[in-house]
Every structure is written in C-alpha cells, then in structure tokens.
Design an enzyme around this catalytic site. Structure first.
Site, PDB file in Angstrom:
ATOM      1  N   HIS A  24     -35.094  15.190 -61.732  1.00 13.73           N
ATOM      2  CA  HIS A  24     -34.775  14.138 -61.011  1.00 13.73           C
ATOM      3  C   HIS A  24     -33.419  13.928 -60.799  1.00 13.73           C
ATOM      4  O   HIS A  24     -32.457  14.123 -61.692  1.00 13.73           O
ATOM      5  CB  HIS A  24     -35.090  12.893 -61.923  1.00 13.73           C
ATOM      6  CG  HIS A  24     -36.565  12.634 -62.215  1.00 13.73           C
ATOM      7  ND1 HIS A  24     -37.196  13.396 -63.047  1.00 13.73           N
ATOM      8  CD2 HIS A  24     -37.519  11.790 -61.445  1.00 13.73           C
ATOM      9  CE1 HIS A  24     -38.374  12.929 -63.347  1.00 13.73           C
ATOM     10  NE2 HIS A  24     -38.666  12.154 -62.199  1.00 13.73           N
ATOM     11  N   HIS A  47     -41.669  10.911 -51.332  1.00 14.26           N
ATOM     12  CA  HIS A  47     -42.054  10.490 -52.208  1.00 14.26           C
ATOM     13  C   HIS A  47     -42.393   8.999 -52.696  1.00 14.26           C
ATOM     14  O   HIS A  47     -42.413   8.454 -53.617  1.00 14.26           O
ATOM     15  CB  HIS A  47     -41.126  10.700 -53.607  1.00 14.26           C
ATOM     16  CG  HIS A  47     -41.322  10.810 -54.978  1.00 14.26           C
ATOM     17  ND1 HIS A  47     -42.636  11.418 -55.560  1.00 14.26           N
ATOM     18  CD2 HIS A  47     -40.843  10.279 -56.130  1.00 14.26           C
ATOM     19  CE1 HIS A  47     -42.527  11.162 -56.876  1.00 14.26           C
ATOM     20  NE2 HIS A  47     -41.643  10.383 -57.117  1.00 14.26           N
ATOM     21  N   ASP A 107     -36.799  14.591 -57.944  1.00 16.06           N
ATOM     22  CA  ASP A 107     -37.597  13.470 -57.442  1.00 16.06           C
ATOM     23  C   ASP A 107     -36.475  12.286 -57.666  1.00 16.06           C
ATOM     24  O   ASP A 107     -35.608  12.059 -58.204  1.00 16.06           O
ATOM     25  CB  ASP A 107     -38.596  13.218 -58.289  1.00 16.06           C
ATOM     26  CG  ASP A 107     -39.795  14.206 -58.022  1.00 16.06           C
ATOM     27  OD1 ASP A 107     -39.548  15.333 -57.312  1.00 16.06           O
ATOM     28  OD2 ASP A 107     -40.967  13.922 -58.525  1.00 16.06           O
ATOM     29  N   ASP A 108     -37.026  11.223 -56.904  1.00 17.07           N
ATOM     30  CA  ASP A 108     -36.560   9.587 -56.975  1.00 17.07           C
ATOM     31  C   ASP A 108     -35.023   9.450 -56.149  1.00 17.07           C
ATOM     32  O   ASP A 108     -34.591   8.123 -56.210  1.00 17.07           O
ATOM     33  CB  ASP A 108     -36.550   9.414 -58.439  1.00 17.07           C
ATOM     34  CG  ASP A 108     -37.822   9.206 -59.010  1.00 17.07           C
ATOM     35  OD1 ASP A 108     -38.817   9.470 -58.267  1.00 17.07           O
ATOM     36  OD2 ASP A 108     -37.990   8.882 -60.220  1.00 17.07           O
ATOM     37  N   HIS A 144     -42.309   4.218 -54.807  1.00 15.52           N
ATOM     38  CA  HIS A 144     -42.700   4.684 -56.244  1.00 15.52           C
ATOM     39  C   HIS A 144     -43.960   4.091 -56.795  1.00 15.52           C
ATOM     40  O   HIS A 144     -44.047   3.797 -58.173  1.00 15.52           O
ATOM     41  CB  HIS A 144     -41.507   5.035 -57.149  1.00 15.52           C
ATOM     42  CG  HIS A 144     -41.895   6.030 -58.030  1.00 15.52           C
ATOM     43  ND1 HIS A 144     -42.527   6.047 -59.264  1.00 15.52           N
ATOM     44  CD2 HIS A 144     -41.138   7.237 -58.086  1.00 15.52           C
ATOM     45  CE1 HIS A 144     -42.584   6.943 -59.930  1.00 15.52           C
ATOM     46  NE2 HIS A 144     -41.800   7.894 -59.291  1.00 15.52           N
TER      47      HIS A 144
END
Length: 485
Positions: free
Chosen positions: A453, A362, A311-312, A366
C-alpha cells in the site's frame, strides 16, 4: 539590581502606560476575533465544498465526504455517521475543530503575505472486532505551508447494537491498577520498534505512557491486537511520523474483561473498508465462485518475474518516496488507485504514469462491491476510471476489487481484467519497515504478484530492502499486465 523609578515621572505617565497596554490588549483581542471572523467569512464566501453521503459496507454507518478545491486552503474530509447522535457529535466536533484550526491558520498566513497553499486531509478507517464493536480511527494530515506538515489521530470505539461508546477503561473493567501492565508493554514496544530507533523523546515518551486512562484514549482493537496511536512529536521526533504501537491482546489476557479477551474460536467480522490483505477474502463476502475465473490474474509467469502492486493511493508523502525508490532500481509497478484520492492528488497520479508505471482502478470509496447493486458498482468503477483519465490522460488498464472480494455478478459488469495477489505483505497491519522484507521473502516466487500500500510510510521505508533482495535473486520487475507477455 532593581532600578528605581525616575522620581521626575508623574502619575499621568503611569496612567498613560496603562491606557496604552489596555489599548494594545483590545487591539490584540480585536485582531484575534477579526482573524477568526475572516476565516469564517472566507469559508462562507469561497466556492461551497462538494458534499456527498453514501452507505458504507457496515450496517448503520454512512460515509460523508466534504471536498473544497479552494486554491489557497483546499481540504478533503471523509468521516462516518450513524443513527446514534452521541457518536455523530463526537465525530463532528473533531472535524470542526480540525477544519477551523486549519482555516484560521491559513487566513493568518494570507494576511502576512504567504503565498504557499496549505492542505487538510481527514480520512478514517473502520476496524471491526469479535466483541461486535467497531474502532473508528480518524487520521488528519495538515500542511500549513511551512517546512513540514503534521499528523494527528482521533479514535472512537463504538458498539452499533448497544449504541454505546466504549472507552479504554471499559476494556479493563475500570480498574486502574491494570494499567501498569499496559504501560509496561507499550514502553517495551516503543523501545523495540525499529522505526523509532534513535527517534524516541525519552522524557515525553515516559510521560505519555504513564499508567493513566487519558494516555491511552486513542486506541483501536484490530483482530487480536490493541493498537495505540500517538500524534507526531508526542513521543518521538518528527522523523518518526505519527507512531502507531501494537500490543498483542494475548499479553493482556489477565487484565482485559470479557468480551475483549482474545478468543481465537470466534470468527472475525468483515474487514475494514480502507486497508486490505489476503485474509480479507472471507466467506462472508458472499463470493459464489469455487474456482478462480479465467479472467482473474494471480500471477503465473514462465520467466522469473515479479509484479509489485500498491493499493489505496495516491498519497502526497508516501507515493513520491515509493516512486523514487522504484526509479533507483529501474523497477516498474502497478498502482491501484482510489478515485477519491486521485481527485484530491491528480498531480501525483500523473507522476505515477510519467514514471512508466501501470494505472489500476481500485474503486472510488474502497467499498465491498459484493454488497452493492449493479448500478452502484458501475458508479464506483466508472467514476474512478474517469478521474484517473482526467488526471493522467490515460484510463486505467486493470482493476483490483477492495478486499479481493468478487462474485460472478460483479465480474459480468466489469470490463477491466481483475487482478488479485499471491504475496500479501500485511504492511497495513504491521506498519513495520523491516517486516516488509520478511513477508516477501517467505512467500515470493516466480510470477508472484505482491500486495503493498502506498499510504504507509513504513512501506516506503522498507521498499528498498525488498527491491535489493529481489534483484539479488534475479527477479525482473514488471507490471501485472506484463506477467503473461
């Protein structure tokens, strides 16, 4: 031996020398001023940066974003703003200093003929604490076209209700004698950190951890931990990156003053809008479901499969390292990307696709979607879909809500399958390469979806051990969409 002055040299020569020195000094001053002026002028003349402002998931905090796509001196800056002017002044001062330093350096590079573009990326994290205060951590990555870039931090601890900026000495009641314990704990943590093994600069480390308030100004309170940030090369060699040291608050109970003493009976505030973990799914997310909806995939394959997810990202340093490790083990994964980062690193997003991995959405910022109106949710998701497709030529096929937070209203808006996880490595919290494998070992099973991540170097460094272990256990690496095939 001291040379004697040539007796034949007249005083006018001394005057001439003094004049030349003065002229050179004036020239240097003019050159320095000219470089700064040119940098400012370049800033003013280039295409104006795109500036946006939006609400954060935290009351009273706005997120301001400035992006410049200048070919030689690009930058992406995101920082918080509040209604408290003293807070905004500190944040803006830091932003301006970083941007000015970067632009002046790039202007000088251009003057001497360098054609290598630079890069400035400033992001921030918000960490709430049970005391009602928030830690804001500004993270700046700078690349000036040389062999390596560098990272530095700026932190501000702020109480939104009292509007007070809290400093590290406030945590200890301004009693400097209590710093000896903190200094000792920090030094022990540094020496025992496996990621810093053989990389600590002993003399610099001892100076940077002396019991002085100024040495511990860059701090954050993250749940039950006091986290201290050090710039690259401050206490360790460049190979260690920018060290982050965590000290459990429980070890400082006698030194801390209320309300900073650890109290496990107090419920945590909402989690920060950058990192995420399984414990991020709290009751305060206002989720209305009591059972997992049928279109939510958590992983239940019939064969011995595991889906690795990241993620991210994308991140210019970490994502390529992760891609290389995945390729070494012929492992496929799913990358849940932030639209704001894809916009700045489109080529890395494309590298993810070309390596055969699955693209996931995503959101753009965020944000906690359960706190947003339908129109805002649609904007977060569709804008990210568009930028990913623009960068890679392919739209994302799956979606992961930040914090794993969702409700029925949100699900009715989304058209993509919503993907959660059942193995949370907590890599954002531990920042420890060795801890990554321990987290996977303790929870992984057939059909697991593993949360990591691709913005933490420690994750990239610990990934190979995870892959080697899973392969030795007979697991096949698949994307989340392949788990049910």
């Amino acid at each position: 031996m001291t040379k004697s002055r040539n007796k034949q040299r007249g005083p006018w020569i001394d005057v001439a020398c003094i004049g030349i020195i003065a002229l050179l000094s004036i020239s240097l001053i003019f050159l320095s001023y000219s470089t700064k002026s040119n940098a400012k002028q370049t800033t003013n003349n280039r295409n104006a940066p795109e500036i946006t402002k939006e609400e954060s998931a935290f009351p009273g905090i706005l997120i301001k974003t400035e992006v410049s796509n200048d070919e030689y001196s690009p930058y992406s800056i995101q920082y918080p703003q509040s209604k408290v002017e003293s807070f905004n002044v500190q944040i803006k001062k830091y932003i301006d200093e970083q941007l000015d330093t970067y632009l002046i350096a790039m202007q000088e590079n251009k003057r001497i003929g360098s054609k290598t573009p630079g890069e400035l990326n400033i992001a921030f994290e918000i960490f709430p604490h049970t005391s009602g205060s928030y830690s804001f951590v500004m993270i700046t990555g700078t690349y000036l076209g040389g062999a390596n870039g560098y990272t530095n931090f700026k932190t501000i601890h702020f109480h939104t209700e009292s509007e007070e900026i809290i400093k590290v000495d406030d945590l200890f009641g301004h009693d400097e004698s209590k710093l000896a314990k903190l200094s000792s704990l920090v030094r022990d943590s540094i020496k025992n950190d496996p990621s810093l093994k053989d990389r600590v600069l002993e003399e610099e480390m001892m100076l940077a951890t002396e019991p002085k308030w100024s040495n511990f100004e860059k701090f954050a309170l993250i749940e039950d931990t006091l986290v201290l940030y050090f710039d690259e090369y401050e206490i360790a060699s460049g190979a260690a990156g920018a060290p982050i040291i965590a000290v459990p608050l429980a070890e400082l109970t006698e030194q801390l003053v209320a309300p900073y003493k650890p109290d496990n009976s107090v419920e945590l505030l909402p989690k920060p809008p950058v990192e995420e973990g399984s414990e991020d799914i709290e009751e305060d997310n206002n989720s209305s479901e009591t059972e997992t909806p049928v279109d939510i995939q958590i992983g239940n394959a019939k064969t011995k499969q595991v889906a690795l997810t990241f993620d991210d990202g994308p991140d210019p340093k970490v994502t390529p390292k992760i891609l290389a490790t995945l390729a070494k083990y012929d492992a496929k994964a799913t990358f849940f990307m932030l639209g704001s980062r894809v916009e700045f690193y489109p080529e890395i997003a494309n590298d993810v696709l070309e390596a055969g991995h699955e693209l996931g959405n995503h959101t753009w910022t965020h944000a906690n979607l359960t706190n947003m109106a339908s129109e805002e949710i649609t904007e977060e998701v569709s804008r990210t879909n568009n930028i990913i497709e623009q960068a890679t030529g392919q739209a994302p096929t799956v979606f992961r809500p930040p914090y794993g937070a969702f409700n029925d209203d949100m699900l009715n808006i989304l058209s993509l399958p919503v993907i959660l996880w059942d193995v949370d490595t907590l890599d954002w919290k531990h920042r420890d390469a060795s801890q990554l494998l321990a987290s996977v070992k303790s929870s992984v099973h057939d059909g697991s979806t593993v949360l990591m991540h691709d913005i933490h170097l420690s994750t990239a460094e610990g990934l190979e051990n995870v892959l080697a272990f899973l392969k030795s256990e007979g697991y096949i690496f698949v994307t989340v969409s392949e788990l049910d095939e």
